[in-house]
Enzyme design. Structure first.
Site, PDB file in Angstrom:
ATOM      1  CD  GLU A 277      35.016  17.044 -80.536  1.00 26.85           C
ATOM      2  OE1 GLU A 277      35.006  17.939 -79.673  1.00 26.85           O
ATOM      3  OE2 GLU A 277      34.091  16.218 -80.666  1.00 26.85           O
ATOM      4  CD  GLU A 328      29.029  16.939 -77.860  1.00 25.48           C
ATOM      5  OE1 GLU A 328      30.174  16.944 -77.354  1.00 25.48           O
ATOM      6  OE2 GLU A 328      28.824  16.742 -79.067  1.00 25.48           O
TER       7      GLU A 328
END
Length: 372
Positions: A277, A328
């Site tokens: 991430e 996303e």
């Protein structure tokens, strides 16, 4: 009535019971001639394939009810499995049965599949997924099952981590058999996240019993969090983004300052997720991770759990000011600022996300050691 030949994970009786939704016939060992069951090339699933001279070992379920067969079909077909009539060998001779053959894209390895090895490696997680499926009434249709499968796997792995990771009880009560249980449960609801309404009971501190209690719970995500920190420059990187929670609460400022964070992918460790991430959201390579804590941000009604890390990074030179993945729908603004300036934002309340506050105070205590 229908006969069903299973050759892989459904040979595990607890899984078969959950998927079938109750009584599902009588079982007998069976073999499918000129076939073998191989291990998936890039996973743990069984792959039934033609193999001259081999016998695929499995289980024949005789007289499977229509409801059970429909549930099993709804479990198999969404992922490309095809029902085929086969003739299997049993103690009574040859018997006709339905068998679900895998899709062509499910590549097999040269290794034979082993039920015991699967049970050890993946059985518990698969049972948790099946239990969630069984809690639906009716079961999700094919499209919903395909959409929700990844999150179901995510929740199952989170459940397995919760029941297997160390849980210190030096002060708090140690759970014993019968201390808490669900008495009754309504069908599970929701799509991406899940919502449960239950009647439960638990042992009281005075030794008595709580009696039936109505409770509602939200099955949130298990996430990995990482606060990027450069001990050389004594700077941190914060992520700013719009959040629906504050917005729905009516917060005048629904953009929040947070650490790097994301849901743990199926098969991924929390630490690996945190590092990934950081690369995706901030474009930074983590030089070292330091575990901060694992915690429930809202244990009163949510299963959500956070694995928090400090990430040692370099914040010198040109640093991106935006990040995230388009697929996303992430719209992120990145801020690099001195630690003291970030702490002032905690004190003024501009940083109001609980996990980041926790991580900042942890860093305040560890900062001298890390800089040394």
């Amino acid at each position: 009535m229908n006969h069903l030949f299973v050759y892989g994970t459904l040979c595990h009786p607890p899984l078969m019971a959950l998927i079938a939704g109750g009584p599902h016939g009588r079982a007998a060992p069976a073999r499918l001639r000129d076939h073998a069951v191989y291990r998936q090339a890039d996973g743990v699933l069984p792959v039934l394939a033609r193999a001259e001279g081999h016998l695929a070992q499995g289980t024949l379920w005789r007289n499977v009810g229509e409801r059970a067969l429909k549930r099993i079909t709804d479990y198999e077909v969404p992922f490309g499995y095809v029902p085929v009539m086969v003739s299997v060998e049993t103690d009574l001779g040859r018997e006709a049965a339905v068998c679900f053959f895998p899709p062509a894209e499910l590549r097999r390895s040269a290794t034979f599949w082993d039920l015991d090895a699967w049970r050890e490696a993946d059985g518990a997680v698969t049972l948790h997924m099946a239990a969630e499926l069984a809690a639906h009434d009716p079961m999700p249709d094919a499209d919903a099952l395909r959409r929700e499968w990844r999150m179901m796997r995510h929740r199952a792995e989170a459940h397995h981590r919760a029941e297997t990771e160390p849980a210190p009880t030096t002060l708090r009560r140690a759970m014993e058999a019968g201390d808490a249980e669900i008495i009754e449960e309504a069908p599970i609801a929701g799509a991406f996240f899940k919502y449960r309404t239950v009647q439960l009971r638990h042992k009281r501190f005075d030794g008595g019993d709580s009696g039936p209690l109505s409770r509602e719970g939200f099955h949130g995500a298990e996430a990995a969090l990482l606060l990027p920190y450069d001990p050389k420059t004594d700077k941190v990187l914060l992520v700013e983004q719009f959040r629906v929670g504050p917005f729905l609460r009516g917060d005048a400022e629904p953009w929040t300052l947070e650490p790097v964070a994301g849901m743990i992918d199926p098969g991924e460790s929390p630490e690996a997720c945190a590092v990934r991430e950081c690369r995706e959201e901030a474009g930074l390579e983590v030089l070292q991770t330091v575990f901060i804590a694992g915690f429930y941000p809202s244990p009163g009604a949510s299963t959500e759990y956070h694995h928090a890390y400090l990430g040692i990074v370099s914040l010198e030179g040109e640093i991106a000011t935006s990040g995230g993945l388009d697929e996303e729908a992430e719209d992120l603004r990145l801020h690099v600022l001195p630690f003291d300036a970030a702490m002032r934002l905690v004190e003024t309340g501009e940083i109001n996300a609980g996990p980041l506050i926790t991580m900042m105070f942890w860093l305040a205590g560890a900062r001298a050691r890390l800089r040394a």
